[in-house]
Design a protein around this motif. Structure first.
Motif, short mmCIF file in Angstrom:
data_model
loop_
_atom_site.label_atom_id
_atom_site.label_comp_id
_atom_site.label_asym_id
_atom_site.label_seq_id
_atom_site.Cartn_x
_atom_site.Cartn_y
_atom_site.Cartn_z
N MET A 1 -33.85 18.59 -21.02
CA MET A 1 -32.73 18.12 -20.23
C MET A 1 -31.93 19.33 -19.77
SD MET A 1 -30.15 15.22 -21.32
CE MET A 1 -28.61 15.05 -20.57
N THR A 2 -31.54 19.37 -18.55
CA THR A 2 -30.80 20.50 -18.00
C THR A 2 -29.30 20.27 -18.17
OG1 THR A 2 -30.71 19.54 -15.82
CG2 THR A 2 -32.60 20.94 -16.29
N ASP A 3 -28.58 21.38 -18.13
CA ASP A 3 -27.13 21.30 -18.23
C ASP A 3 -26.57 20.68 -16.95
OD1 ASP A 3 -27.13 22.49 -20.69
OD2 ASP A 3 -26.89 24.51 -19.90
N PRO A 4 -25.51 19.87 -17.09
CA PRO A 4 -24.92 19.28 -15.87
C PRO A 4 -24.26 20.37 -15.03
CG PRO A 4 -23.58 18.80 -17.79
CD PRO A 4 -24.83 19.47 -18.29
N ILE A 5 -24.14 20.08 -13.77
CA ILE A 5 -23.51 21.02 -12.85
C ILE A 5 -22.01 21.05 -13.15
CG2 ILE A 5 -23.00 21.52 -10.43
CD1 ILE A 5 -25.63 20.06 -9.75
N PRO A 6 -21.44 22.24 -13.34
CA PRO A 6 -20.01 22.30 -13.66
C PRO A 6 -19.16 21.79 -12.50
CG PRO A 6 -20.90 24.50 -13.35
CD PRO A 6 -22.05 23.55 -13.28
N VAL A 7 -18.11 21.08 -12.84
CA VAL A 7 -17.18 20.54 -11.85
C VAL A 7 -16.18 21.63 -11.50
CG1 VAL A 7 -15.44 18.76 -11.42
CG2 VAL A 7 -17.45 18.24 -12.81
N PRO A 8 -15.94 21.90 -10.23
CA PRO A 8 -14.97 22.94 -9.88
C PRO A 8 -13.56 22.55 -10.34
CG PRO A 8 -15.90 21.92 -7.90
CD PRO A 8 -16.57 21.30 -9.08
N VAL A 9 -12.84 23.53 -10.79
CA VAL A 9 -11.49 23.32 -11.27
C VAL A 9 -10.53 24.05 -10.34
CG1 VAL A 9 -9.92 23.71 -13.21
CG2 VAL A 9 -12.31 23.18 -13.64
N GLY A 10 -9.47 23.37 -9.94
CA GLY A 10 -8.47 23.99 -9.07
C GLY A 10 -7.71 25.08 -9.79
N ILE A 11 -7.22 26.03 -9.06
CA ILE A 11 -6.47 27.15 -9.62
C ILE A 11 -5.00 26.95 -9.31
CG2 ILE A 11 -6.09 29.63 -9.51
CD1 ILE A 11 -9.04 29.92 -8.78
N LEU A 12 -4.20 27.05 -10.34
CA LEU A 12 -2.76 26.94 -10.17
C LEU A 12 -2.19 28.34 -10.02
CD1 LEU A 12 -0.11 25.31 -10.30
CD2 LEU A 12 -0.16 25.65 -12.77
N ARG A 13 -1.56 28.60 -8.91
CA ARG A 13 -0.98 29.92 -8.66
C ARG A 13 0.52 29.85 -8.93
NH1 ARG A 13 -4.99 33.22 -7.43
NH2 ARG A 13 -6.58 32.44 -6.01
N LEU A 14 0.97 30.68 -9.85
CA LEU A 14 2.38 30.73 -10.19
C LEU A 14 3.08 31.73 -9.30
CD1 LEU A 14 2.02 30.73 -14.07
CD2 LEU A 14 2.60 28.82 -12.58
N PRO A 15 4.39 31.58 -9.10
CA PRO A 15 5.11 32.55 -8.27
C PRO A 15 5.10 33.91 -8.94
CG PRO A 15 6.63 31.02 -9.30
CD PRO A 15 5.25 30.53 -9.59
N ARG A 16 5.16 34.94 -8.13
CA ARG A 16 5.17 36.29 -8.67
C ARG A 16 6.50 36.56 -9.35
NH1 ARG A 16 3.08 40.43 -4.41
NH2 ARG A 16 1.59 41.10 -5.95
N GLY A 17 6.47 37.39 -10.35
CA GLY A 17 7.68 37.76 -11.07
C GLY A 17 8.54 38.70 -10.27
N PRO A 18 9.70 39.06 -10.80
CA PRO A 18 10.60 39.94 -10.05
C PRO A 18 10.02 41.36 -9.94
CG PRO A 18 11.44 39.56 -12.24
CD PRO A 18 10.24 38.67 -12.08
N ASP A 19 10.24 41.97 -8.80
CA ASP A 19 9.85 43.37 -8.67
C ASP A 19 11.05 44.23 -9.06
OD1 ASP A 19 11.53 43.10 -6.55
OD2 ASP A 19 10.04 43.46 -5.01
N SER A 20 10.93 45.52 -8.94
CA SER A 20 11.98 46.42 -9.40
C SER A 20 13.30 46.22 -8.65
CB SER A 20 11.53 47.87 -9.29
OG SER A 20 11.23 48.17 -7.94
#
Length: 125
Positions: A1-20
């Motif tokens: 039996m073969t492995d199932p095809i992985p389901v794509p997972v969405g990427i959560l992008r967080l806001p960038r932190g403060p710069d200098s």
């Protein structure tokens, strides 16, 4: 039996932190008075820190003097356990006990997770 095809997972992008320069939507001024650069607050935080250190020292002295004393543990599910107190590990959140008396019998030594313990006490002898 073969492995199932992985389901794509969405990427959560967080806001960038403060710069200098602090220009990324973060304020230079903290709303928390503990983090303020005001000299009065730094004195207060120093007093708070010394009070916490004193309380921690008292707690650690209590734990060291409790070694080997009989203790009673009440668990969240309503079970009452009796044991000889061994030690407490704050980082992992566990109590080490000896001669643990459970409804199923006596264990020579055991670890009780602090999340399972509702309260514990040292009965008067």
């Amino acid at each position: 039996m073969t492995d199932p095809i992985p389901v794509p997972v969405g990427i959560l992008r967080l806001p960038r932190g403060p710069d200098s320069s602090g220009s990324r939507g973060f304020s230079d001024h903290s709303r928390d008075p503990q983090n303020s650069r005001d000299p009065q607050n730094s004195r207060d935080s120093g007093a708070l820190q010394s009070a916490r250190a004193a309380l921690r020292e008292r707690f650690l002295r209590l734990l060291s003097s409790a070694r080997g004393r009989p203790a009673r543990f009440s668990l969240w599910n309503g079970i009452l356990l009796h044991a000889d107190f061994g030690a407490a590990d704050v980082q992992t959140g566990a109590f080490q006990v000896d001669s643990l008396q459970t409804p199923l019998g006596i264990q020579g030594s055991a670890l009780l997770r602090s999340g399972d313990v509702l309260e514990f006490s040292f009965p008067l002898e």
